[in-house]
Design a protein around this motif. Sequence first.
Motif, PDB file in Angstrom:
ATOM      1  N   LYS A  75      21.262  38.638  64.242  1.00 33.16           N
ATOM      2  CA  LYS A  75      21.651  39.138  65.516  1.00 33.16           C
ATOM      3  C   LYS A  75      21.747  40.581  65.769  1.00 33.16           C
ATOM      4  CE  LYS A  75      24.660  36.242  66.876  1.00 33.16           C
ATOM      5  NZ  LYS A  75      25.840  35.360  67.367  1.00 33.16           N
ATOM      6  N   ALA A  78      18.785  42.540  65.388  1.00 33.64           N
ATOM      7  CA  ALA A  78      17.769  42.166  66.548  1.00 33.64           C
ATOM      8  C   ALA A  78      17.822  43.241  67.600  1.00 33.64           C
ATOM      9  CB  ALA A  78      17.546  40.826  67.044  1.00 33.64           C
ATOM     10  N   ILE A  89      15.996  35.474  69.396  1.00 36.31           N
ATOM     11  CA  ILE A  89      17.188  35.285  68.452  1.00 36.31           C
ATOM     12  C   ILE A  89      18.318  34.696  69.145  1.00 36.31           C
ATOM     13  CG2 ILE A  89      18.803  36.470  66.980  1.00 36.31           C
ATOM     14  CD1 ILE A  89      15.764  36.028  65.841  1.00 36.31           C
TER      15      ILE A  89
END
Length: 111
Positions: A75, A78, A89
Amino acid sequence: MKYFINEEEREKSNSCYIEFQHGNYDGQVWKKDSICIDEEIFYDLKLKRLFSSVLPQFDYFGITTVDTEAMEKVKAAAAGYLPETVECIEELDSWFKADESGENVYTIIGM
């Protein structure tokens, strides 16, 4: 879901998919509670590069287990990608957190 489909939808499709399963891989594929992402979407959102950059064990053609700590790293990484990648995500993370089995891992089953 915007980026993922369920197993029932995948069965009706002719595309190639990457499968995400709750828990550790147990030898079965295409489980009813799995979610799948079309390989073209996976490619377009640069998810192979994202997962490979964060998870040294990521195997696009094999099986990769992702735990809570690794998911947090995915995360965070991303954020440097396309807004659509971040959204994808986040969708994956919501599915991951909705797991009621008590397992804190999911498995990616590649091509």
